[in-house]
Scaffold this active site. Structure first.
Site, PDB file in Angstrom:
ATOM      1  N   ASP A 165       7.695  30.922  -2.135  1.00  0.00           N
ATOM      2  CA  ASP A 165       7.762  31.226  -3.642  1.00  0.00           C
ATOM      3  C   ASP A 165       7.117  32.897  -3.445  1.00  0.00           C
ATOM      4  O   ASP A 165       6.253  33.400  -3.295  1.00  0.00           O
ATOM      5  CB  ASP A 165       6.820  30.303  -3.778  1.00  0.00           C
ATOM      6  CG  ASP A 165       7.462  29.966  -5.477  1.00  0.00           C
ATOM      7  OD1 ASP A 165       8.189  28.565  -6.265  1.00  0.00           O
ATOM      8  OD2 ASP A 165       7.663  30.846  -6.596  1.00  0.00           O
ATOM      9  N   GLY A 202      19.580   3.498 -23.932  1.00  0.00           N
ATOM     10  CA  GLY A 202      18.092   4.655 -24.315  1.00  0.00           C
ATOM     11  C   GLY A 202      18.061   5.560 -25.545  1.00  0.00           C
ATOM     12  O   GLY A 202      19.191   5.409 -25.835  1.00  0.00           O
ATOM     13  N   CYS A 233      18.674  18.020 -14.485  1.00  0.00           N
ATOM     14  CA  CYS A 233      19.842  17.943 -13.671  1.00  0.00           C
ATOM     15  C   CYS A 233      20.727  17.202 -14.719  1.00  0.00           C
ATOM     16  O   CYS A 233      21.996  17.978 -14.825  1.00  0.00           O
ATOM     17  CB  CYS A 233      19.496  16.969 -13.093  1.00  0.00           C
ATOM     18  SG  CYS A 233      18.346  17.472 -11.789  1.00  0.00           S
TER      19      CYS A 233
END
Ligand code: UDX
Length: 432
Positions: free
Chosen positions: A30, A256, A263
């Site tokens: 990273d 829900g 995503c």
């Protein structure tokens, strides 16, 4: 095999750790040096059950390492995974591929022997072709191959989803890399994972189509729930009744407050944007996006009805604010729309979440974090169950039933309406 994972987010870190646990030598890279230093100290940047132990175990046995030196890490590896973020571009629906293309440029400077470059990030169809073009500007095509290997990891279940996937999808246009990748995944295949080997563009589209279909299932049951509320039907009965049909399947049929996360919102928009580029109209997915965006507005309308339009000065306990249980991720969580609205309407919000207070609510008037469920519920006029944490399923509302006016708005249908009503409290669910 020697693997290099570029990016240490949900995808890069979880996949890298799991590959090392399968016996590969893995370097997770990273550019954020601080993140790398923390990882070396066993400090994990994401909330993922079971990840910390796996990192410590494999870092200790030296199969897993961390580095911020990308060039050096690529040189040492046979297979390079691109696992960087592909967020939605500002003021557009398409995916921002800046990080993917800069990783490809870096890779093209570090190819010292044959490498397989695998895209694990969720990328629009033809991105693999672009990556191949970028690298072939500097490197002869016989020294590399670009493949697609999308992930299907759910936050909170990512390790299980890696080790026990329904299927592994690999997209490649050459047999050499197909063979090497099948070998890399052989430990999972031997445990029963299905292996789908196809071409690169098909693998790229499988990822988007998969997430878009799951989002469609959720929006479908959420809209059926709206009809159930008008016809005195319990949507849970519908979910069971249709889900037992193997062609439909019972998972991702829980009504829900709307799907959220990093995503579904991003990928549904991206696949529509890709199709638009090819002059194809994905009208069903467009209506899924519209339906999901409308949902919090519908819930607030119902909330006003439940509270008889008296929200001002009411105290509301908000249980769970993340986009789903078993994660600390707030991205596109419906609470980011619901809580500001209620605060603006003059309510006092006491929210509790097992993963702690959230910066997103720090500057909101009359919104405070309660350190326990009890503290959040005590003295409230309304309890909203926003996220289906197991901690909430064992709440004994009898303890709070002195306040006969207490209303429960169960946005995840985790409680039995009969039981709540039996203790004399008002109960509202989703699609019930
Ligand atoms: C998703 C995909 O499941 C995963 O395969 C992909 O790799 C990444 O995106 P994730 O975003 O972590 O995973 O969450 P997921 O468990 O899929 O839930 C997404 C949203 O849908 C959450 O807001 C969740 O609350 C909601 N949801 C899910 C429902 O509302 N009902 C359901 O039945 C299932």
């Amino acid at each position: 095999m020697k693997l290099c994972m570029i990016g240490t987010g949900y995808v890069g870190l979880v996949s890298g750790v799991c590959f090392s646990d399968l016996g590969n030598e893995v370097i997770c890279v990273d550019k954020d040096k601080n993140k790398i230093d923390n990882l070396k100290k066993g400090i994990i940047p994401i909330y993922e059950p079971g990840l910390e132990e796996l990192v410590l175990k494999n870092y200790k046995n030296k199969r897993l390492n961390f580095s911020s030196n990308l060039k050096d890490s690529i040189k040492k590896s046979d297979i390079v995974f691109i696992c960087v973020g592909t967020p939605t571009k500002k003021n557009s629906n398409s995916a921002d591929l800046t990080q993917v293309f800069s990783a490809a440029k870096e890779i093209s400077k570090s190819i010292n022997k044959f490498k397989i470059i695998i895209n694990k990030s969720t990328v629009p169809v033809t991105t693999g072709d672009e990556i191949e073009k970028i690298i072939s500007r500097k490197v002869n095509k016989k020294f590399f191959s670009v493949a697609s290997n999308p992930e299907f990891l759910r936050e909170g279940e990512a390790i299980r989803d890696f080790i026990y996937p329904d299927r592994v999808v690999v997209g490649s246009n050459d047999n050499k890399s197909k063979k090497i990748l099948k070998n890399l995944y052989s430990p999972l295949i031997s445990k029963g994972a299905k292996y789908v080997s196809t071409n690169r563009r098909a693998a790229e589209l499988i990822k988007y189509a998969s997430n878009a279909f799951l989002a469609t299932k959720i929006s479908f049951i959420n809209e059926i729930a709206n009809l159930c509320e008008k016809t005195n039907i319990d949507v849970e009965d519908i979910s069971i009744g249709i889900g037992l049909d193997k062609r439909i399947g019972s998972r991702f049929l829980r009504a829900g407050p709307a799907y959220g996360g990093s995503c579904f919102p991003k990928d549904t928009k991206a696949i529509v944007s890709t199709a638009d580029k090819f002059k194809i109209n994905l009208s069903i997915i467009k209506s899924v996006i519209k339906s999901n965006n409308l949902r919090s507005h519908l819930l607030l309308k119902r909330l006003n009805l439940i509270m008889k339009n008296k929200i001002k000065n009411k105290t509301i306990s908000f249980l769970g604010v993340t986009f789903k249980a078993n994660t600390d991720d707030m991205r596109d969580s419906s609470s980011l729309k619901l809580i500001p609205y209620l605060s603006k309407k003059g309510a006092k919000i006491k929210y509790y979440d097992p993963t702690g207070s959230k910066k997103e609510f720090k500057n909101l008037k009359n919104v405070e974090f309660s350190s326990t469920i009890q503290e959040s519920i005590t003295g409230s006029d309304l309890v909203i169950i926003h996220t289906e944490w197991n901690d909430f399923k064992s709440i004994n509302f009898k303890k709070f039933s002195k306040n006969k006016k207490l209303i429960i708005y169960d946005m995840r249908n985790i409680f039995s309406p009969t039981k709540i009503k039996k203790i004399g409290l008002k109960y509202f669910g989703i699609g019930r």
